[in-house]
Design a protein around this motif. Structure first.
Motif, PDB file in Angstrom:
ATOM      1  N   SER A 292      15.731  44.376  14.541  1.00 56.65           N
ATOM      2  CA  SER A 292      16.986  45.022  14.209  1.00 56.65           C
ATOM      3  C   SER A 292      17.668  45.511  15.467  1.00 56.65           C
ATOM      4  CB  SER A 292      16.765  46.205  13.249  1.00 56.65           C
ATOM      5  OG  SER A 292      15.965  47.203  13.864  1.00 56.65           O
ATOM      6  N   VAL A 293      18.994  45.584  15.423  1.00 54.63           N
ATOM      7  CA  VAL A 293      19.783  46.128  16.521  1.00 54.63           C
ATOM      8  C   VAL A 293      21.011  46.818  15.944  1.00 54.63           C
ATOM      9  CG1 VAL A 293      21.024  43.945  16.878  1.00 54.63           C
ATOM     10  CG2 VAL A 293      20.917  45.639  18.718  1.00 54.63           C
ATOM     11  N   ASN A 294      21.338  48.007  16.448  1.00 54.82           N
ATOM     12  CA  ASN A 294      22.538  48.755  16.073  1.00 54.82           C
ATOM     13  C   ASN A 294      23.234  49.193  17.365  1.00 54.82           C
ATOM     14  OD1 ASN A 294      22.365  49.505  12.933  1.00 54.82           O
ATOM     15  ND2 ASN A 294      20.299  49.600  13.792  1.00 54.82           N
ATOM     16  N   LEU A 295      24.493  48.806  17.531  1.00 56.62           N
ATOM     17  CA  LEU A 295      25.249  49.128  18.732  1.00 56.62           C
ATOM     18  C   LEU A 295      26.566  49.785  18.349  1.00 56.62           C
ATOM     19  CD1 LEU A 295      24.766  45.798  20.730  1.00 56.62           C
ATOM     20  CD2 LEU A 295      23.411  47.902  20.916  1.00 56.62           C
ATOM     21  N   SER A 296      26.914  50.868  19.068  1.00 58.20           N
ATOM     22  CA  SER A 296      28.173  51.577  18.829  1.00 58.20           C
ATOM     23  C   SER A 296      28.952  51.645  20.139  1.00 58.20           C
ATOM     24  CB  SER A 296      27.908  52.999  18.309  1.00 58.20           C
ATOM     25  OG  SER A 296      27.223  52.978  17.079  1.00 58.20           O
ATOM     26  N   PHE A 297      30.203  51.195  20.088  1.00 55.81           N
ATOM     27  CA  PHE A 297      31.075  51.195  21.256  1.00 55.81           C
ATOM     28  C   PHE A 297      32.240  52.156  20.992  1.00 55.81           C
ATOM     29  CE2 PHE A 297      29.031  47.097  20.976  1.00 55.81           C
ATOM     30  CZ  PHE A 297      28.627  46.835  22.279  1.00 55.81           C
ATOM     31  N   GLU A 298      32.410  53.150  21.854  1.00 56.62           N
ATOM     32  CA  GLU A 298      33.555  54.045  21.729  1.00 56.62           C
ATOM     33  C   GLU A 298      34.721  53.403  22.470  1.00 56.62           C
ATOM     34  OE1 GLU A 298      34.828  58.727  22.192  1.00 56.62           O
ATOM     35  OE2 GLU A 298      33.025  57.990  23.203  1.00 56.62           O
ATOM     36  N   VAL A 299      35.487  52.584  21.744  1.00 57.70           N
ATOM     37  CA  VAL A 299      36.531  51.776  22.367  1.00 57.70           C
ATOM     38  C   VAL A 299      37.735  52.605  22.765  1.00 57.70           C
ATOM     39  CG1 VAL A 299      35.785  49.679  21.202  1.00 57.70           C
ATOM     40  CG2 VAL A 299      37.441  51.191  20.088  1.00 57.70           C
ATOM     41  N   ALA A 300      37.891  53.765  22.188  1.00 59.20           N
ATOM     42  CA  ALA A 300      38.948  54.704  22.542  1.00 59.20           C
ATOM     43  C   ALA A 300      38.487  56.079  22.092  1.00 59.20           C
ATOM     44  CB  ALA A 300      40.282  54.324  21.883  1.00 59.20           C
TER      45      ALA A 300
ATOM     46  N   GLY B 196      32.946  49.886  31.241  1.00 59.95           N
ATOM     47  CA  GLY B 196      33.569  51.190  31.127  1.00 59.95           C
ATOM     48  C   GLY B 196      33.641  51.757  29.723  1.00 59.95           C
ATOM     49  N   ILE B 197      33.112  51.030  28.751  1.00 58.89           N
ATOM     50  CA  ILE B 197      33.123  51.488  27.361  1.00 58.89           C
ATOM     51  C   ILE B 197      31.768  52.118  27.036  1.00 58.89           C
ATOM     52  CG2 ILE B 197      33.323  50.779  24.946  1.00 58.89           C
ATOM     53  CD1 ILE B 197      35.094  48.495  25.859  1.00 58.89           C
ATOM     54  N   PRO B 198      31.720  53.389  26.622  1.00 54.55           N
ATOM     55  CA  PRO B 198      30.446  54.019  26.265  1.00 54.55           C
ATOM     56  C   PRO B 198      29.737  53.258  25.143  1.00 54.55           C
ATOM     57  CG  PRO B 198      32.171  55.670  26.466  1.00 54.55           C
ATOM     58  CD  PRO B 198      32.854  54.341  26.520  1.00 54.55           C
ATOM     59  N   LEU B 199      28.447  53.057  25.337  1.00 54.37           N
ATOM     60  CA  LEU B 199      27.616  52.333  24.384  1.00 54.37           C
ATOM     61  C   LEU B 199      26.414  53.178  24.018  1.00 54.37           C
ATOM     62  CD1 LEU B 199      26.380  49.811  22.897  1.00 54.37           C
ATOM     63  CD2 LEU B 199      25.410  49.172  25.124  1.00 54.37           C
ATOM     64  N   THR B 200      26.163  53.322  22.697  1.00 48.01           N
ATOM     65  CA  THR B 200      24.931  53.926  22.207  1.00 48.01           C
ATOM     66  C   THR B 200      24.365  53.021  21.121  1.00 48.01           C
ATOM     67  OG1 THR B 200      26.125  55.238  20.564  1.00 48.01           O
ATOM     68  CG2 THR B 200      25.700  56.278  22.698  1.00 48.01           C
ATOM     69  N   GLY B 201      23.107  53.224  20.787  1.00 48.61           N
ATOM     70  CA  GLY B 201      22.509  52.426  19.718  1.00 48.61           C
ATOM     71  C   GLY B 201      21.020  52.296  19.880  1.00 48.61           C
ATOM     72  N   ASN B 202      20.470  51.254  19.298  1.00 49.68           N
ATOM     73  CA  ASN B 202      19.036  51.020  19.373  1.00 49.68           C
ATOM     74  C   ASN B 202      18.733  49.556  19.113  1.00 49.68           C
ATOM     75  OD1 ASN B 202      18.634  50.691  16.340  1.00 49.68           O
ATOM     76  ND2 ASN B 202      19.411  52.805  16.417  1.00 49.68           N
ATOM     77  N   ALA B 203      17.570  49.136  19.538  1.00 47.26           N
ATOM     78  CA  ALA B 203      17.051  47.790  19.268  1.00 47.26           C
ATOM     79  C   ALA B 203      15.557  47.915  19.057  1.00 47.26           C
ATOM     80  CB  ALA B 203      17.360  46.841  20.417  1.00 47.26           C
TER      81      ALA B 203
END
Length: 931
Positions: free
Chosen positions: A643-651, A596-603
């Motif tokens: 490389s990997v970059n991950l962003s989680f919008e926890v709130a 349920g937490i939005p995830l964006t990023g790249n690998a």
């Protein structure tokens, strides 16, 4: 998808016509939504606009970044890009001649930082790859983004980070604009040298427009700077351990264990080896031109051509005295006063000194051209082609002209000098001779520093190094957008870069053309070259004889002897290095949810193939002359960089970022040269044995690291955020000068081979280590707490870094160049009803920095902690209600408000001041007009 509620921030950016820039290229497109919809736009200007846009860039990036945005056209917040960068979390600058010059990111020095312009790597004017940011006028840049974590689409990776300087998009700007600025400048030390100026100016003009129904955009800018710089400088030769001797009943101390064959007694304390204080006056002249042309006839094609050119001249005049101390030939130091193992006061009896009238002049120019084309083939396919060229050239003149009371030691008048430690930056002297007397001080070689044409015939010296650096690049990439799933799109492409860098390092001994061969020949300075005496009262030596030494040289009054003909090490200072780098990459852009937490990023993954080579010289001395043999060598290799970059919008508006990558930074080009100088001894049978020498290493591999990042970012308002990040860089290797076995038969296959293996000192890839740290930043608009505080705000950031790097698993840790354990930046501002005021402070703790030494070579020295404070006030008449003054703003600015010196020291004792530089304060008063 990020659910950040933009409100005021987004409206401000729409009103400004700002664009979100990706790392690789300008993604700007004209946003006409605000024109079509009936939206009440809240106009935000000045400091708050700059902070809002920087915050937006930080929030929307898939990587961990920091950003600086211009308040308005031609108005980045500082007078140089390097000073602006030094205010960012985890970023620090090193000053050169009073101005911020190169930067370190997260404790990694300038060697570990890559600079790009609109995503394209830049050539550099120095001996290495690191860019000197004062070459780039801040008036011509729209924003600067520091990428602390890479992704696979980043072609110019670096272990420390990548600094992307970005120009404006005229189509995204969306309106016709002409902006003009002019500022006068003054240094409060005054004109320290005759003929110098303590006043200057900075000016710029920019024009932005759109044509053909907003399908063609043009931005043209020109910036000019004539900036004064003054400096009072103390330099020490060093602080050797002293030995006590007695000669004719006189007790004296010097650095020699034996004096005239008589052993001395260890004194148990250190003393001044010698001093070289001087004053420097310089004038920095810089012209910068920028042109951007955009063409977007429809939604499927977008083409941008940008051209940047900068010409930079730094003309320095330096006058001072060299005073031999414990390393002198007159016996040494007497009457010591000792404090905690250091001679803090004493005298030099019978002192012979050298009066110096020197010139340092640098002419540098940089040219960057880039052409980017984007094609939206359909809803699924996007293609991009980018071609660019960056070129930099530099020519230096470093001239030394000597004068004194006689040619050689024990010839002319001597002086009895007293000295005492001043507690902060070296020693203060008292003297008896008048060093400004043209009848006493004559041209010549007072201390016998060289003998190119006979004994004591080095009457001066001139260095003339030249650097040429050219970098060409072509990139072709594509993106396929998927219709659904966790993978939003897939990017892939290839980039080819060719780089050629050469250094021609020439140096010449100077001997007076009228020299008649006599041991005591000197020449009075001709009247046409004499100038008003220069005051050295700042360290007690009164006035010194001053003359235009460069004019004297240019008029043909010296005989030149090429030092490369007689100096083995100088013969191998010139080199050429070539690189061909092909990078293929693939990257998946992600957009999904995890619990349920939005995830964006790249690998993604890069495959980097490098083919490197160098043209150099093998040199040795035979029959007293240097013998040269050409040499070419190199290597090729492939490195894989995931490389990997991950962003989680926890709130809501709160983001946690995770990043991991394997990164590389290419080795210093001045260490990749194929030069080698050697000596040998012959055995009775005629074979050569005991080979030894020094060399570059054309097979040197890049620095490599595995890095891991974790950050938390809380965007609690349109004008405020808090972030904290931790990072760990696992260095796989590091470059050290090591003793290696070298097979000389590879150079001389027809030569003696009975013992072809010799000992050569050269840079090698050795053991690595780690760099780790934590950094935090907060930006707050106090108006969110109470209306009475509206307009007040602050931006504060700090970092702590730690490292351990070892040459071998059992060796002691090596100090990492550029690493300050602590940095702290703070800005407090007020902006309301047209009034604007700010004060900014940046602190960095002690670090190992790179400075210039003799013959314009580079060396690492300990730099003392410093706190630099700048302040600015201004008023924007657009808020005054006076229609005729709309668009006019005025500013008053002070740089180095607290007159912070730049200090380097030897060993770990900060009392042993190597170099103390006092720059004074720079005041600027000016106006901007936009219409």
């Amino acid at each position: 998808m990020m659910r950040f509620k933009p409100s005021l921030l987004t409206l401000a950016l729409i009103a400004a016509g700002a664009s979100m820039h990706s790392y690789a290229a300008d993604e700007a497109a004209t946003d006409k939504t605000a024109k079509d919809e009936n939206i009440e736009v809240i106009q935000v200007t000045g400091i708050r606009r700059s902070l809002q846009e920087s915050q937006s860039l930080k929030m929307s990036s898939s990587s961990i970044v920091e950003a600086i945005s211009a308040e308005d056209i031609g108005k980045l917040p500082d007078v140089s890009i390097a000073e602006s960068l030094a205010r960012l979390p985890g970023v620090s600058a090193q000053r050169l001649d009073g101005r911020a010059n190169v930067i370190s990111i997260r404790g990694m020095g300038p060697d570990f930082t890559t600079a790009t312009l609109n995503g394209r790597e830049q050539a550099s004017v120095n001996d290495n790859r690191s860019v000197e940011f004062d070459q780039y006028p801040s008036e011509l840049l729209n924003r600067v983004v520091v990428y602390k974590t890479p992704d696979a689409s980043v072609m110019a990776q670096a272990i420390g980070g990548t600094v992307d300087m970005q120009t404006i998009s005229p189509l995204a700007h969306g309106e016709q604009t002409i902006a003009v600025s002019l500022r006068g400048e003054m240094n409060d030390l005054g004109s320290l040298n005759s003929g110098s100026s303590d006043t200057g100016y900075r000016g710029s003009i920019s024009y932005i427009d759109q044509f053909a129904d907003d399908t063609i955009g043009v931005a043209i800018g020109y910036a000019r700077m004539m900036s004064p710089n003054q400096e009072e400088r103390w330099q020490a030769w060093g602080y050797p351990d002293l030995y006590k001797h007695i000669d004719n009943g006189q007790e004296f101390y010097n650095a020699n264990a034996d004096y005239n064959g008589v052993p001395g007694e260890a004194a148990g304390f250190k003393g001044l080896g010698g001093a070289k204080p001087f004053v420097r006056s310089s004038e920095l002249e810089r012209d910068g031109v920028l042109a951007v042309f955009e063409y977007a006839p429809n939604t499927t094609f977008h083409s941008t051509l940008d051209i940047y050119y900068s010409k930079f001249t730094d003309d320095q005049r330096l006058r001072g005295i060299e005073i031999p101390g414990a390393w002198g030939t007159n016996g040494g130091l007497v009457s010591p006063t000792v404090s905690d193992g250091l001679m803090t006061a004493g005298a030099i009896n019978g002192a012979e000194v050298v009066i110096r009238n020197d010139v340092n002049k640098r002419d540098a120019d940089s040219l960057s051209i880039g052409w980017n084309n984007k094609f939206n083939i359909n809803d699924n396919w996007n293609v991009e082609a980018d071609i660019s060229m960056s070129r930099a050239n530099r020519t230096d003149i470093g001239m030394e002209s000597y004068s004194g009371t006689g040619r050689g030691t024990g010839v002319g008048a001597v002086d009895d000098l007293g000295f005492a430690y001043n507690g902060k930056g070296g020693y203060v002297f008292d003297h008896n001779l008048d060093y400004s007397d043209k009848n006493l001080i004559k041209l010549g070689d007072p201390l016998g520093w060289g003998s190119p044409l006979g004994a004591n015939t080095q009457d001066g010296f001139i260095n003339k190094p030249e650097i040429e650096d050219e970098l060409k690049s072509f990139r072709l990439s594509a993106e396929y957008v998927l219709d659904g799933g966790a993978v939003r799109s897939v990017e892939f492409g290839v980039n080819r870069t060719n780089r050629d860098k050469t250094k021609l390092d020439k140096g010449y001994y100077l001997t007076l053309k009228g020299y008649d061969g006599s041991a005591n020949y000197t020449m009075a300075v001709p009247d046409q070259y004499l100038l008003a005496p220069t005051s050295l009262d700042f360290f007690g030596m009164g006035n010194v004889l001053s003359y235009d030494s460069l004019a004297f040289y240019n008029d043909g009054n010296y005989t030149e002897t090429d030092v490369a003909d007689v100096d083995l090490s100088r013969a191998t200072n010139s080199w050429a290095v070539q690189e061909k780098v092909t990078t293929g990459y693939v990257m998946a852009n992600l957009e999904s949810e995890v619990f349920g937490i939005p995830l964006t990023g790249n690998a993604g993954l890069q495959a980097v193939h490098t083919d490197q080579s160098s043209d150099g010289t093998v040199a040795t001395v035979e029959n007293g002359l240097v013998v040269l043999t050409p040499r070419t060598a190199g290597d090729s290799y492939v490195e894989w960089l995931p490389s990997v970059n991950l962003s989680f919008e926890v709130a809501d508006s709160q983001v946690v970022r995770l990043a991991a990558a394997r990164t590389l930074t290419r080795s210093r080009m001045d260490k990749m040269n194929a030069n080698l100088n050697y000596t040998y001894s012959a055995n009775p049978s005629g074979g050569m044995v005991n080979w030894s020498g020094n060399a570059g290493n054309p097979e040197l591999r890049p620095w490599l690291a595995r890095q891991y990042d974790l950050s938390y970012e809380n965007y609690f308002s349109d004008q405020g955020y808090f972030s904290v990040a931790v990072f760990y860089k696992d260095l796989e290797n590091f470059v050290y000068d090591q003793h290696t076995d070298f097979d000389f038969s590879t150079l001389f296959p027809q030569g003696p081979t009975d013992n072809p293996i010799g000992d050569v000192t050269q840079p090698q890839n050795g053991e690595g280590g780690y760099v780790q740290g934590v950094e935090a930043s907060v930006s707050v608009d106090f108006g969110m707490f109470a209306d009475v505080l509206s307009g007040f705000g602050t931006v504060i950031s700090g970092s702590y870094n730690d490292s351990e790097v070892k040459e071998t698993p059992t060796s002691n840790p090596t100090t990492l160049p550029g690493l300050s354990e602590k940095t702290l930046n703070a800005t407090i501002y007020y902006e309301n009803s047209g009034f604007e005021a700010r004060i900014s402070s940046r602190y960095r703790s002690d670090f190992l920095g790179e400075v210039t030494k003799i013959s314009l070579q580079r060396e690492n020295v300990n730099i003392k902690a410093e706190t630099v404070v700048d302040a600015q006030i201004g008023y924007d008449f657009s808020e005054s209600g006076i229609e005729s003054l709309y668009g006019l703003s005025v500013q008053f600015q002070v740089n180095n408000l607290t007159n912070e010196p730049f200090t380097s020291y030897t060993s770990d004792d900060q009392r042993l001041v190597r170099d103390y530089q006092n720059y004074g304060r720079n005041f600027m008063l000016g106006a901007n007009y936009k219409f």
